[in-house]
Design a protein around this motif. Structure first.
Motif, PDB file in Angstrom:
ATOM      1  N   PRO A   1       0.803  -1.232   0.000  1.00  0.00           N
ATOM      2  CA  PRO A   1       0.000   0.000   0.000  1.00  0.00           C
ATOM      3  C   PRO A   1       0.836   1.283   0.000  1.00  0.00           C
ATOM      4  CG  PRO A   1       0.221  -0.790   2.228  1.00  0.00           C
ATOM      5  CD  PRO A   1       0.968  -1.779   1.371  1.00  0.00           C
ATOM      6  N   PHE A   2       2.135   1.158  -0.347  1.00  0.00           N
ATOM      7  CA  PHE A   2       3.036   2.297  -0.239  1.00  0.00           C
ATOM      8  C   PHE A   2       3.229   3.023  -1.565  1.00  0.00           C
ATOM      9  CE2 PHE A   2       4.208  -1.113   2.736  1.00  0.00           C
ATOM     10  CZ  PHE A   2       3.875  -0.483   3.918  1.00  0.00           C
ATOM     11  N   ASP A   3       2.363   2.733  -2.541  1.00  0.00           N
ATOM     12  CA  ASP A   3       2.371   3.459  -3.802  1.00  0.00           C
ATOM     13  C   ASP A   3       1.705   4.819  -3.605  1.00  0.00           C
ATOM     14  OD1 ASP A   3      -0.023   2.056  -3.275  1.00  0.00           O
ATOM     15  OD2 ASP A   3      -0.631   2.135  -5.370  1.00  0.00           O
ATOM     16  N   HIS A   4       1.767   5.673  -4.621  1.00  0.00           N
ATOM     17  CA  HIS A   4       1.331   7.055  -4.387  1.00  0.00           C
ATOM     18  C   HIS A   4       1.127   7.830  -5.678  1.00  0.00           C
ATOM     19  CE1 HIS A   4       5.429   8.130  -5.509  1.00  0.00           C
ATOM     20  NE2 HIS A   4       5.845   7.189  -4.686  1.00  0.00           N
ATOM     21  N   PRO A   5       0.418   8.960  -5.591  1.00  0.00           N
ATOM     22  CA  PRO A   5       0.283   9.854  -6.743  1.00  0.00           C
ATOM     23  C   PRO A   5       1.589  10.595  -7.029  1.00  0.00           C
ATOM     24  CG  PRO A   5      -1.492  10.185  -5.152  1.00  0.00           C
ATOM     25  CD  PRO A   5      -0.458   9.353  -4.479  1.00  0.00           C
ATOM     26  N   GLN A   6       1.614  11.266  -8.153  1.00  0.00           N
ATOM     27  CA  GLN A   6       2.710  12.171  -8.487  1.00  0.00           C
ATOM     28  C   GLN A   6       2.799  13.276  -7.434  1.00  0.00           C
ATOM     29  OE1 GLN A   6       1.832  14.830 -11.756  1.00  0.00           O
ATOM     30  NE2 GLN A   6       3.891  14.573 -12.624  1.00  0.00           N
ATOM     31  N   LEU A   7       4.010  13.789  -7.212  1.00  0.00           N
ATOM     32  CA  LEU A   7       4.209  14.870  -6.241  1.00  0.00           C
ATOM     33  C   LEU A   7       5.398  15.701  -6.682  1.00  0.00           C
ATOM     34  CD1 LEU A   7       3.341  15.960  -3.359  1.00  0.00           C
ATOM     35  CD2 LEU A   7       5.201  14.524  -2.464  1.00  0.00           C
ATOM     36  N   PHE A   8       5.275  17.013  -6.571  1.00  0.00           N
ATOM     37  CA  PHE A   8       6.395  17.919  -6.800  1.00  0.00           C
ATOM     38  C   PHE A   8       6.762  18.535  -5.456  1.00  0.00           C
ATOM     39  CE2 PHE A   8       4.149  17.647 -10.808  1.00  0.00           C
ATOM     40  CZ  PHE A   8       5.169  17.475 -11.733  1.00  0.00           C
ATOM     41  N   VAL A   9       7.991  18.260  -4.984  1.00  0.00           N
ATOM     42  CA  VAL A   9       8.382  18.758  -3.663  1.00  0.00           C
ATOM     43  C   VAL A   9       9.434  19.855  -3.807  1.00  0.00           C
ATOM     44  CG1 VAL A   9       7.815  16.663  -2.401  1.00  0.00           C
ATOM     45  CG2 VAL A   9      10.076  16.888  -3.400  1.00  0.00           C
ATOM     46  N   PRO A  10       9.295  20.948  -3.061  1.00  0.00           N
ATOM     47  CA  PRO A  10      10.347  21.962  -3.028  1.00  0.00           C
ATOM     48  C   PRO A  10      11.655  21.332  -2.570  1.00  0.00           C
ATOM     49  CG  PRO A  10       8.342  22.764  -1.975  1.00  0.00           C
ATOM     50  CD  PRO A  10       8.159  21.300  -2.193  1.00  0.00           C
ATOM     51  N   ASN A  11      12.732  21.633  -3.285  1.00  0.00           N
ATOM     52  CA  ASN A  11      14.013  20.981  -3.016  1.00  0.00           C
ATOM     53  C   ASN A  11      15.112  22.037  -2.934  1.00  0.00           C
ATOM     54  OD1 ASN A  11      15.696  18.734  -2.612  1.00  0.00           O
ATOM     55  ND2 ASN A  11      16.192  18.614  -4.793  1.00  0.00           N
ATOM     56  N   GLY A  12      14.974  22.930  -1.970  1.00  0.00           N
ATOM     57  CA  GLY A  12      15.915  24.033  -1.867  1.00  0.00           C
ATOM     58  C   GLY A  12      15.660  25.066  -2.944  1.00  0.00           C
ATOM     59  N   HIS A  13      16.617  25.947  -3.117  1.00  0.00           N
ATOM     60  CA  HIS A  13      16.466  27.069  -4.042  1.00  0.00           C
ATOM     61  C   HIS A  13      17.673  27.158  -4.960  1.00  0.00           C
ATOM     62  CE1 HIS A  13      13.151  28.370  -1.459  1.00  0.00           C
ATOM     63  NE2 HIS A  13      13.957  28.109  -0.437  1.00  0.00           N
TER      64      HIS A  13
END
Length: 675
Positions: A623-635
């Motif tokens: 059950p550890f699958d997931h939707p797409q995600l865009f995460v902030p990764n610093g600048h």
């Protein structure tokens, strides 16, 4: 910088009045256990077992609220992964929990010692970045451990010591103005950040404690490192019965509403879930809640990164989120284990057009369906009125909007309750497959249970004495030594990761002025009032309370995937962690026993810890699958210079986490694995 947390100013017994003796006091606990004195059964007698043998905790009265469990899980997964929940339309709950339930980002992930206090227990936040010198620093393997010694077996010679914390970047410092109908982004005003800035440009703020995994967190009796997310969910915020004003609204008929108090046990995950959407460090601009909450209903401490007195999960968020398409910015894999029938791939979002519809599918209508509204008056009082033939004003709320914290908390809890990693090599070995662990791992298991003394805190099927099954039997831990009764919150220990004054942990207060420590509540006589049950022992003025610097004992499954380690995030590898325990911690108040492992034994113990990895977690299978995600990764740039977006903020870099279906993928690199 303004005060960020309310620390314990109560002086029950010598735990506070003799604070300077904390080093001696804390050391008594584990030393006494190891010496064989009378100890609670939960601390010493819970053998290791497969996690499959433990019933997943669930509220006794869940069916009073939830009409369709599968629909509630679907709703919870959408809410957990949805970037639209954050004030910036970018930050999701999952933004800090996308890698093995934790966070593997390594740029702009440093917070200074913001929770530090003085010896008189007044706030003394450290705002200096010792690692890298400034925010937006790219961490490197050679930065670890933050407490470096010339000999890892000997804590006497310190090469360097940094009190910074590796945690998770969240939101920019900003002030909430309003929601924009149909938009995922709130209207906010950027506020100059005196700490999290590079060259005057705000960067994303970083939480003051390391991000723990949400996998298996349903087994925790309390949640958050300091245990402030209460076992009883009040339908409103983290603080359970501690908040005397927490109530929701029930429609006894479609045309009749009434305020009711609710109490759901085994629900610390629901209590935890409603905190981050209001946090001005994690997901929310300051003030994304009722403007009218004032002295009558409690004030908001904008620097605590948690709810203040009476603070409610924002109905402003409900007004924004309910009409939006769930996961409207993100692709859902057509084979997603919970959302497959809802996928619109390659288009983003779910087939169900709005969160209104998802809530209606999951929850009983008396909590969301009515032809009446709740109106907040200028004096802060609440009254009911008929729905007008016009759009609702800012201070008018539908029943679904008003009860949104209930839906959010319970749905996220029900989704997270599916994230159970009970198929590790250890689980299979304990179920009878003696080939599941190799010789080295079996040797490490014997050390874990014996010489290394790990099972003093990491025992039972959950590998933690902070679990529901342990704590519900004995909430206050007891050690009887000659002429002294030592008491502590079961599952919370000070092991000397950092000096106690840098972060009191469970020794802090809640926003209502009550100790977070349940042991201290028993001493004050408020245990039953604030926790809903009687304490398992009396606590008197002659007892010794070991509270300050105590943090929740985490479970250890998948620990090889969830670096960096401890509440400070100051350790990079499992070998560094084993070295830490072998030298009895880094600071003298730590209550650890002397184990004296050889190098070969350390290797075996690390091999055993690596055998706690569930391959489904590693490769993101159901059950550890997931939707797409865009995460902030610093600048873009570094800790000396960033690009300003023209509005006082640094521009963002983003990391794309691809949508994964039930069959999993290749997994993502561990923290600093590619550095």
């Amino acid at each position: 910088m303004r005060k960020r947390w309310r620390f314990n100013t109560v002086k029950p017994h010598r735990q506070i009045s003799r604070f300077s003796k904390a080093i001696t006091i804390a050391a008594i606990v584990i030393v006494a256990i190891l010496a064989g004195y009378t100890v609670s059964a939960q601390v010493t007698s819970r053998p290791l077992a497969s996690l499959k043998t433990v019933t997943v905790p669930e509220p006794d009265n869940l069916t009073e609220f939830v009409s369709n469990k599968l629909a509630a899980i679907k709703l919870g997964k959408a809410l957990f992964w949805d970037m639209q929940v954050g004030s910036d339309g970018v930050t999701a709950c999952a933004s800090c929990h996308f890698h093995a339930g934790a966070d593997n980002r390594s740029k702009n992930q440093i917070a200074p010692g913001l929770l530090q206090i003085n010896s008189d227990r007044t706030a003394n936040p450290d705002t200096v970045f010792n690692v890298g010198g400034a925010p937006n620093y790219q961490l490197k393997p050679e930065d670890f451990p933050f407490h470096q010694l010339s000999n890892p077996n000997d804590k006497s010679t310190v090469i360097s010591d940094r009190n910074d914390v590796v945690s998770s970047q969240g939101i920019f410092n900003s002030e909430f103005v309003d929601v924009i109908p149909g938009k995922a982004e709130d209207r906010v005003k950027s506020i100059p950040d005196p700490v999290f800035n590079v060259g005057g440009a705000n960067v994303r703020r970083v939480e003051p404690r390391n991000t723990p995994t949400v996998i298996n967190s349903v087994f925790n009796f309390r949640n958050f490192w300091d245990g402030r997310a209460q076992e009883i969910f009040n339908g409103v915020n983290e603080f359970g019965l501690r908040d005397p004003n927490a109530s929701i609204v029930k429609a006894t008929t479609p045309s009749h509403l009434e305020f009711v108090k609710v109490s759901l046990n085994h629900s610390s995950l629901a209590s935890q879930a409603v905190g981050p959407p209001l946090s001005s460090f994690e997901m929310s601009a300051d003030g994304r809640t009722f403007e009218e909450i004032g002295d009558k209903f409690g004030t908001i401490d904008k620097k605590t990164h948690s709810a203040g007195k009476g603070k409610k999960l924002p109905r402003k968020l409900a007004k924004k989120l309910l009409p939006l398409r769930p996961l409207g910015k993100q692709i859902v894999d057509p084979q997603d284990s919970a959302l497959a029938t809802e996928s619109r791939s390659p288009q983003p979002g779910l087939q169900t057009a709005t969160y209104n519809q998802l809530i209606a599918q999951a929850f009983k209508p008396e909590w969301w369906k009515s032809n009446r509204i709740i109106r907040v008056n200028p004096d802060g009082s609440r009254t009911f009125a008929n729905k007008p033939d016009r759009s609702l004003e800012t201070k008018e709320y539908t029943l679904m909007e008003y009860n949104f914290p209930l839906f959010f908390g319970l749905a996220v809890q029900m989704y997270e309750s599916t994230l159970i990693s009970d198929d590790t090599p250890l689980d299979r070995f304990l179920e009878g497959d003696k080939t599941a662990l190799n010789e080295k791992q079996q040797s490490g298991k014997l050390l874990f249970e014996g010489k290394a003394q790990c099972t003093v805190c990491h025992n039972g099927a959950e590998l933690s004495v902070a679990s529901v099954s342990a704590v519900q039997q004995q909430r206050i831990g007891i050690i009887n030594v000659p002429n002294l009764k030592v008491l502590f919150d079961n599952g919370f220990f000070n092991i000397g990761v950092r000096p106690t004054l840098e972060d009191p942990g469970v020794g802090s207060n809640d926003p209502f002025g009550n100790p977070l420590s349940e042991t201290q509540l028993a001493l004050l006589g408020t245990f039953k009032q604030l926790l809903g049950s009687e304490p398992n022992t009396t606590v008197g003025s002659n007892d010794l309370l070991v509270i300050d610097g105590g943090f929740k004992t985490p479970g250890l499954r998948n620990v090889a995937l969830t670096a960096p380690y401890f509440h400070s995030g100051g350790y990079l590898t499992l070998r560094q962690v084993v070295d830490f325990y072998n030298r009895r911690g880094d600071f003298p108040q730590g209550a650890l026993g002397d184990i004296k492992l050889t190098d070969d034994e350390k290797d075996d113990l690390v091999a055993f810890l690596e055998a706690l990895t569930d391959e489904r977690v590693k490769y993101e299978k159901a059950p550890f699958d997931h939707p797409q995600l865009f995460v902030p990764n610093g600048h873009p740039g570094d800790f000396t210079s960033v690009a300003n977006d023209g509005k006082g903020k640094a521009t963002d870099s983003f990391l794309e986490i691809s949508a994964i279906g039930k069959n999993g993928g290749t997994g993502s690199p561990n923290f600093l694995a590619t550095q």
